[in-house]
Design a protein around this motif. Structure first.
Motif, PDB file in Angstrom:
ATOM      1  N   ALA A   1      12.031   1.552   0.176  1.00  0.00           N
ATOM      2  CA  ALA A   1      11.410   1.090   1.427  1.00  0.00           C
ATOM      3  C   ALA A   1      10.138   0.287   1.134  1.00  0.00           C
ATOM      4  O   ALA A   1       9.873  -0.732   1.775  1.00  0.00           O
ATOM      5  CB  ALA A   1      11.101   2.284   2.328  1.00  0.00           C
ATOM      6  N   TRP A   2       9.381   0.733   0.137  1.00  0.00           N
ATOM      7  CA  TRP A   2       8.137   0.038  -0.217  1.00  0.00           C
ATOM      8  C   TRP A   2       8.425  -1.367  -0.761  1.00  0.00           C
ATOM      9  O   TRP A   2       7.793  -2.341  -0.367  1.00  0.00           O
ATOM     10  CB  TRP A   2       7.346   0.858  -1.243  1.00  0.00           C
ATOM     11  CG  TRP A   2       6.009   0.238  -1.542  1.00  0.00           C
ATOM     12  CD1 TRP A   2       4.856   0.381  -0.833  1.00  0.00           C
ATOM     13  CD2 TRP A   2       5.720  -0.662  -2.624  1.00  0.00           C
ATOM     14  NE1 TRP A   2       3.849  -0.372  -1.412  1.00  0.00           N
ATOM     15  CE2 TRP A   2       4.358  -1.016  -2.512  1.00  0.00           C
ATOM     16  CE3 TRP A   2       6.467  -1.193  -3.669  1.00  0.00           C
ATOM     17  CZ2 TRP A   2       3.736  -1.877  -3.400  1.00  0.00           C
ATOM     18  CZ3 TRP A   2       5.847  -2.058  -4.560  1.00  0.00           C
ATOM     19  CH2 TRP A   2       4.497  -2.388  -4.416  1.00  0.00           C
ATOM     20  N   TYR A   3       9.392  -1.482  -1.649  1.00  0.00           N
ATOM     21  CA  TYR A   3       9.735  -2.796  -2.210  1.00  0.00           C
ATOM     22  C   TYR A   3      10.263  -3.733  -1.124  1.00  0.00           C
ATOM     23  O   TYR A   3      10.038  -4.949  -1.166  1.00  0.00           O
ATOM     24  CB  TYR A   3      10.751  -2.656  -3.355  1.00  0.00           C
ATOM     25  CG  TYR A   3      10.069  -2.445  -4.695  1.00  0.00           C
ATOM     26  CD1 TYR A   3       9.744  -3.533  -5.510  1.00  0.00           C
ATOM     27  CD2 TYR A   3       9.723  -1.167  -5.136  1.00  0.00           C
ATOM     28  CE1 TYR A   3       9.104  -3.355  -6.732  1.00  0.00           C
ATOM     29  CE2 TYR A   3       9.087  -0.979  -6.346  1.00  0.00           C
ATOM     30  CZ  TYR A   3       8.775  -2.076  -7.143  1.00  0.00           C
ATOM     31  OH  TYR A   3       8.133  -1.906  -8.342  1.00  0.00           O
ATOM     32  N   ARG A   4      10.982  -3.152  -0.147  1.00  0.00           N
ATOM     33  CA  ARG A   4      11.502  -3.971   0.951  1.00  0.00           C
ATOM     34  C   ARG A   4      10.357  -4.475   1.813  1.00  0.00           C
ATOM     35  O   ARG A   4      10.266  -5.650   2.145  1.00  0.00           O
ATOM     36  CB  ARG A   4      12.491  -3.153   1.800  1.00  0.00           C
ATOM     37  CG  ARG A   4      13.190  -4.000   2.869  1.00  0.00           C
ATOM     38  CD  ARG A   4      14.013  -3.175   3.855  1.00  0.00           C
ATOM     39  NE  ARG A   4      14.939  -2.274   3.194  1.00  0.00           N
ATOM     40  CZ  ARG A   4      14.923  -0.941   3.289  1.00  0.00           C
ATOM     41  NH1 ARG A   4      13.997  -0.341   4.036  1.00  0.00           N
ATOM     42  NH2 ARG A   4      15.802  -0.202   2.662  1.00  0.00           N
ATOM     43  N   GLU A   5       9.442  -3.549   2.140  1.00  0.00           N
ATOM     44  CA  GLU A   5       8.334  -3.900   3.021  1.00  0.00           C
ATOM     45  C   GLU A   5       7.351  -4.860   2.352  1.00  0.00           C
ATOM     46  O   GLU A   5       6.912  -5.832   2.958  1.00  0.00           O
ATOM     47  CB  GLU A   5       7.620  -2.617   3.439  1.00  0.00           C
ATOM     48  CG  GLU A   5       6.699  -2.800   4.629  1.00  0.00           C
ATOM     49  CD  GLU A   5       6.094  -1.470   5.061  1.00  0.00           C
ATOM     50  OE1 GLU A   5       6.849  -0.471   5.114  1.00  0.00           O
ATOM     51  OE2 GLU A   5       4.884  -1.436   5.323  1.00  0.00           O
ATOM     52  N   ALA A   6       7.030  -4.585   1.099  1.00  0.00           N
ATOM     53  CA  ALA A   6       6.014  -5.389   0.410  1.00  0.00           C
ATOM     54  C   ALA A   6       6.542  -6.742  -0.042  1.00  0.00           C
ATOM     55  O   ALA A   6       5.825  -7.733  -0.027  1.00  0.00           O
ATOM     56  CB  ALA A   6       5.467  -4.610  -0.789  1.00  0.00           C
TER      57      ALA A   6
END
Ligand code: CO
Length: 139
Positions: A27-32
């Protein structure tokens, strides 16, 4: 054997990052960065679940343990989250492993074995590799 400027390496296959919560990391890699999962797999032999985020012809491999006695679980307990290993793509894993061993590199795997995505892999010990766990990956 394909001879290039990088010797036996034909590509960086993946950079592996050990994380405690795979879904949170995805989720973090997607968001960032807008990065999405190209492949997700549980590798029973290694006691890990991985998610591969494609970056050009390479991957970022997010790695989390599926059991307490897996090497990645021990790594997380000792060192915390972060860079775990670098996977270099080679044309012939057995030949690359033999060539490295012939120069005194310490291998973790005596012979190539199945990796994720149907690859053939072998790990080299960080002790004789300037502190980095290296994986040879043949597609
Ligand atoms: Co790997």
């Amino acid at each position: 054997m394909t001879a290039t400027d990088a010797g036996l390496f034909t590509e960086i296959d993946h950079v592996a990052i050990a994380v405690r919560d795979l879904d949170a990391a995805i989720a973090w890699y997607r968001e960032a960065f807008g990065a999405t999962v190209d492949h997700r797999e549980v590798v029973e032999h290694d006691g890990v679940e991985e998610a591969l985020l494609k970056v050009a012809d390479s991957y970022v491999q997010l790695l989390t343990p599926t059991r307490d006695d897996s090497p990645v679980a021990k790594y997380l307990a000792a060192k915390g989250e972060g860079l775990h290993h670098v996977g270099y793509r080679v044309a012939d894993c057995a030949a690359a492993l033999d060539a490295a061993k012939a120069t005194g590199v310490k291998a973790i795997d005596a012979a190539p074995r199945p990796g994720s995505r149907g690859t053939t892999v072998a790990f080299l010990h960080p002790k004789t590799a300037f502190g980095t766990l290296i994986e040879l990956v043949q597609e």
